[in-house]
Design a protein around this motif. Structure first.
Motif, short mmCIF file in Angstrom:
data_model
loop_
_atom_site.label_atom_id
_atom_site.label_comp_id
_atom_site.label_asym_id
_atom_site.label_seq_id
_atom_site.Cartn_x
_atom_site.Cartn_y
_atom_site.Cartn_z
N GLY A 1 0.78 -1.23 0.00
CA GLY A 1 0.00 0.00 0.00
C GLY A 1 0.81 1.28 0.00
O GLY A 1 0.24 2.37 -0.01
N PHE A 2 2.14 1.19 0.00
CA PHE A 2 2.96 2.39 0.02
C PHE A 2 2.82 3.17 -1.29
O PHE A 2 2.64 2.59 -2.36
CB PHE A 2 4.44 2.06 0.23
CG PHE A 2 4.80 1.71 1.65
CD1 PHE A 2 4.04 2.13 2.72
CD2 PHE A 2 5.94 0.95 1.91
CE1 PHE A 2 4.38 1.81 4.02
CE2 PHE A 2 6.30 0.63 3.20
CZ PHE A 2 5.52 1.05 4.26
N LEU A 3 2.98 4.47 -1.18
CA LEU A 3 2.93 5.33 -2.35
C LEU A 3 4.11 5.06 -3.28
O LEU A 3 3.97 5.12 -4.50
CB LEU A 3 2.93 6.80 -1.91
CG LEU A 3 2.87 7.85 -3.00
CD1 LEU A 3 1.55 7.77 -3.75
CD2 LEU A 3 3.06 9.25 -2.41
N ASP A 4 5.29 4.76 -2.71
CA ASP A 4 6.48 4.60 -3.53
C ASP A 4 7.34 3.44 -3.03
O ASP A 4 8.42 3.63 -2.47
CB ASP A 4 7.29 5.90 -3.54
CG ASP A 4 8.33 5.94 -4.66
OD1 ASP A 4 8.47 4.93 -5.37
OD2 ASP A 4 8.99 6.98 -4.83
N THR A 5 6.86 2.25 -3.18
CA THR A 5 7.62 0.99 -3.06
C THR A 5 8.05 0.65 -1.65
O THR A 5 7.66 -0.37 -1.09
CB THR A 5 8.86 1.00 -3.99
OG1 THR A 5 8.48 1.44 -5.27
CG2 THR A 5 9.47 -0.40 -4.08
N ILE A 6 8.96 1.45 -1.06
CA ILE A 6 9.50 1.12 0.26
C ILE A 6 9.43 2.33 1.18
O ILE A 6 9.35 3.47 0.74
CB ILE A 6 10.98 0.66 0.19
CG1 ILE A 6 11.88 1.82 -0.25
CG2 ILE A 6 11.15 -0.57 -0.69
CD1 ILE A 6 13.33 1.66 0.11
N GLU A 7 9.50 2.04 2.48
CA GLU A 7 9.78 3.04 3.50
C GLU A 7 10.67 2.37 4.55
O GLU A 7 10.78 1.14 4.59
CB GLU A 7 8.50 3.58 4.13
CG GLU A 7 7.65 4.38 3.14
CD GLU A 7 6.47 5.10 3.79
OE1 GLU A 7 6.45 5.23 5.04
OE2 GLU A 7 5.57 5.53 3.06
N LEU A 8 11.32 3.20 5.37
CA LEU A 8 12.17 2.66 6.41
C LEU A 8 11.31 2.13 7.55
O LEU A 8 10.48 2.85 8.11
CB LEU A 8 13.12 3.74 6.93
CG LEU A 8 14.15 4.23 5.93
CD1 LEU A 8 15.01 5.34 6.53
CD2 LEU A 8 15.04 3.08 5.45
N ALA A 9 11.52 0.87 7.89
CA ALA A 9 10.75 0.17 8.91
C ALA A 9 11.67 -0.25 10.04
O ALA A 9 12.90 -0.20 9.92
CB ALA A 9 10.08 -1.05 8.28
N SER B 1 15.55 13.19 11.32
CA SER B 1 15.59 14.21 10.28
C SER B 1 14.75 13.80 9.07
O SER B 1 14.20 14.66 8.37
CB SER B 1 17.04 14.48 9.85
OG SER B 1 17.58 13.36 9.18
N LEU B 2 14.63 12.51 8.82
CA LEU B 2 13.87 12.04 7.66
C LEU B 2 12.36 12.22 7.84
O LEU B 2 11.62 12.23 6.86
CB LEU B 2 14.19 10.58 7.37
CG LEU B 2 15.62 10.32 6.85
CD1 LEU B 2 15.88 8.82 6.76
CD2 LEU B 2 15.83 10.98 5.49
N THR B 3 11.89 12.38 9.08
CA THR B 3 10.45 12.57 9.28
C THR B 3 10.00 13.97 8.88
O THR B 3 8.80 14.23 8.81
CB THR B 3 10.04 12.32 10.75
OG1 THR B 3 10.69 13.27 11.60
CG2 THR B 3 10.38 10.91 11.17
N VAL C 1 9.81 7.27 6.45
CA VAL C 1 9.81 6.46 7.67
C VAL C 1 8.39 5.95 7.91
O VAL C 1 7.44 6.74 7.98
CB VAL C 1 10.27 7.29 8.89
CG1 VAL C 1 10.33 6.43 10.14
CG2 VAL C 1 11.63 7.93 8.60
N ASN C 2 8.23 4.62 8.02
CA ASN C 2 6.87 4.09 8.10
C ASN C 2 6.28 4.27 9.49
O ASN C 2 6.95 4.70 10.44
CB ASN C 2 6.81 2.64 7.60
CG ASN C 2 7.21 1.60 8.63
OD1 ASN C 2 7.70 1.90 9.72
ND2 ASN C 2 7.01 0.34 8.29
N VAL C 3 4.99 3.96 9.62
CA VAL C 3 4.27 4.32 10.84
C VAL C 3 4.75 3.51 12.05
O VAL C 3 4.75 4.02 13.18
CB VAL C 3 2.75 4.18 10.62
CG1 VAL C 3 2.32 2.73 10.45
CG2 VAL C 3 1.96 4.87 11.72
N GLN C 4 5.18 2.26 11.84
CA GLN C 4 5.69 1.48 12.98
C GLN C 4 7.03 2.04 13.46
O GLN C 4 7.27 2.14 14.67
CB GLN C 4 5.81 0.01 12.59
CG GLN C 4 4.48 -0.70 12.40
CD GLN C 4 3.96 -0.61 10.97
OE1 GLN C 4 4.43 0.19 10.17
NE2 GLN C 4 3.00 -1.46 10.63
#
Length: 462
Positions: free
Chosen positions: A346-354, A436-438, A444-447
């Motif tokens: 469901g991500f907008l662009d493939t990956i996020e940092l988890a 800083s990435l937030t 950065v993902n929600v978890q």
């Protein structure tokens, strides 16, 4: 009184120091003691009528399965829908599947209002009922509203304090970014995460309390007190983290992240819910025959202090308690977190940092050991021994998920457990780098943001 007349201009460099002072203010704040917050939540629960009852999906008031697609939709055409998702990925034990997913193509506002009392920033938190919360009432942001809510599609009462986040003249914006929600259950859902400071007098309200960042940190050590929407906003606070060095430079981290996004081949497209094979739609729920992952159920709700006091809706009910854990190590005396570049459909662009580990362990039990999530075993061993540096169970967004519990953990690692030479898809990041990435959306993902909120607030010190 205008903002300019009320408060001298401050530089961006001053904010981290002000947030640090607030994080150091523990035990009590301007309005109440930390020890009294749980009792206040219980009192607010008694002050209003709250009830949540299960109801079959085909008897949800205002909802129906569309005859042409089978999608579960609201008669207004707004709020959200439950549709199908077809997914293909290039890595992992599962290369293709179909599933139900929540489609809510509108950006909501998650906003926390800040105000200084006695030289310390405090944050206006709400005792808010959500039907999917295990204990119904938790601490939420000042404003937690979808666009349909604050545009009053439901014809209910206005959202309290919304004007602070929609009218730039009402205060100073301290943080503002678009952030994703759960990529396994939402299709490309984003919310605006905002921190706004005011000097206005804010009318007292029994369902709201001013708390310091340090008090919120103390409450984040407890299960089911601070809700997901509050946690994600706290993670976006621009904190000053003193770090003399990092294993990887900021440029190296961004280059690695970009390369991870580019190398994955992921296709995720919405399809009619009626075309989702492997799921059974009964009169009461939508689920897999083997009972794994999650099911879609219906509820009818009474909530005496909400903008609308009664409604019906579907909820996603996960099966089993999830685990979200950061392994951490000190590198040159600087704490580092092992982040995972995680693909979610469901991500907008493939990956996020988890987090290093993010899964529901029971879902992986039928698979051979080599297909289980990397680093899961040392995390579960720490849970078994009770040796995690931090452990608390927090529930996820109670407006869309029913009893969605995740055990959040920080677990100390060594070279044997997690080498500094990272496997593909993982990188050691400092807390400051992650924070800083937030400031930017969809990194950065929600978890991971929940765990970062624990660091920002002082609930955890590494």
């Amino acid at each position: 009184m205008t903002w300019a007349a009320a408060l001298r201009p401050r530089t961006a460099q001053e904010l981290p120091a002000r947030l640090a002072r607030s994080a150091a203010a523990t035990g009590h704040g301007h309005q109440m003691r930390t020890a009294d917050v749980v009792g206040w939540l219980a009192e607010r629960a008694r002050a209003h009528r709250f009830a949540v009852r299960g109801v079959p999906l085909d008897r949800l008031d205002g909802w129906s399965f569309a005859p042409d697609t089978g999608n579960l939709v609201h008669r207004s055409g707004r709020y959200f829908s439950v549709e199908g998702l077809s997914v293909t990925v290039d890595e992992g034990p599962f290369h293709g599947w179909r599933q139900p997913i929540i489609h809510q193509p509108e950006v909501g506002i998650l906003g926390i209002l800040a105000k200084e009392f006695d030289g310390v920033l405090h944050f206006l938190m709400q005792a808010k009922m959500e039907p999917g919360n295990p204990n119904l009432l938790q601490l939420s942001p000042t404003v937690q509203a979808t666009r349909s809510n604050y545009q009053r599609v439901h014809r209910g009462a206005r959202v309290k304090h919304l004007e602070h986040f929609t009218d730039p003249a009402r205060g100073r914006v301290l943080a503002d970014s678009l952030q994703s929600e759960h990529g396994a259950w939402f299709y490309r859902k984003s919310n605006r995460n905002m921190l706004v400071e005011t000097v206005d007098e804010v009318p007292p309200d029994e369902d709201f309390r001013w708390l310091t960042l340090g008090q919120l940190g103390e409450l984040l050590r407890l299960d089911h007190v601070v809700n997901m929407d509050a946690r994600t906003v706290l993670s976006c606070f621009p904190m000053a983290v003193v770090e003399p060095g990092a294993l990887h430079s900021d440029t190296e981290v961004l280059s690695w992240f970009t390369a991870e996004r580019a190398r994955h081949e992921v296709t995720a497209r919405l399809v009619p819910l009626a075309e989702v094979a492997g799921w059974t739609r009964g009169a009461s729920r939508l689920e897999r025959p083997d009972g794994r992952f999650f099911r879609v159920v219906g509820v009818t709700v009474e909530a005496g202090n909400r903008e609308v006091t009664g409604w019906s809706q579907p909820l996603i009910e996960p099966r089993g308690t999830g685990v979200a854990a950061f392994l951490f190590r000190r590198v040159g005396d600087v704490p580092h977190l092992l982040a995972h570049a995680k693909v979610e459909a469901g991500f907008l662009d493939t990956i996020e940092l988890a987090p290093t580990v993010q899964c529901t362990p029971e879902n992986w039990d039928p698979l051979p050991p080599e297909d289980r999530p990397r680093f899961l075993d040392p995390v579960l061993a720490a849970v078994e021994r009770g040796s995690a540096h931090y452990a608390a169970v927090h529930s996820e967004e109670g407006g869309r998920f029913l009893d969605a519990d995740i055990r959040y953990l920080f677990v100390a690692a060594d070279e044997d457990t997690a080498p500094l030479a990272e496997p593909p898809g993982y990188r050691w990041l400092t807390v400051g780098q992650l924070n800083s990435l937030t400031a930017h959306g969809h990194y950065v993902n929600v978890q991971a943001r929940t765990l970062l909120s624990c660091l920002n607030s002082g609930a955890v010190h590494l």
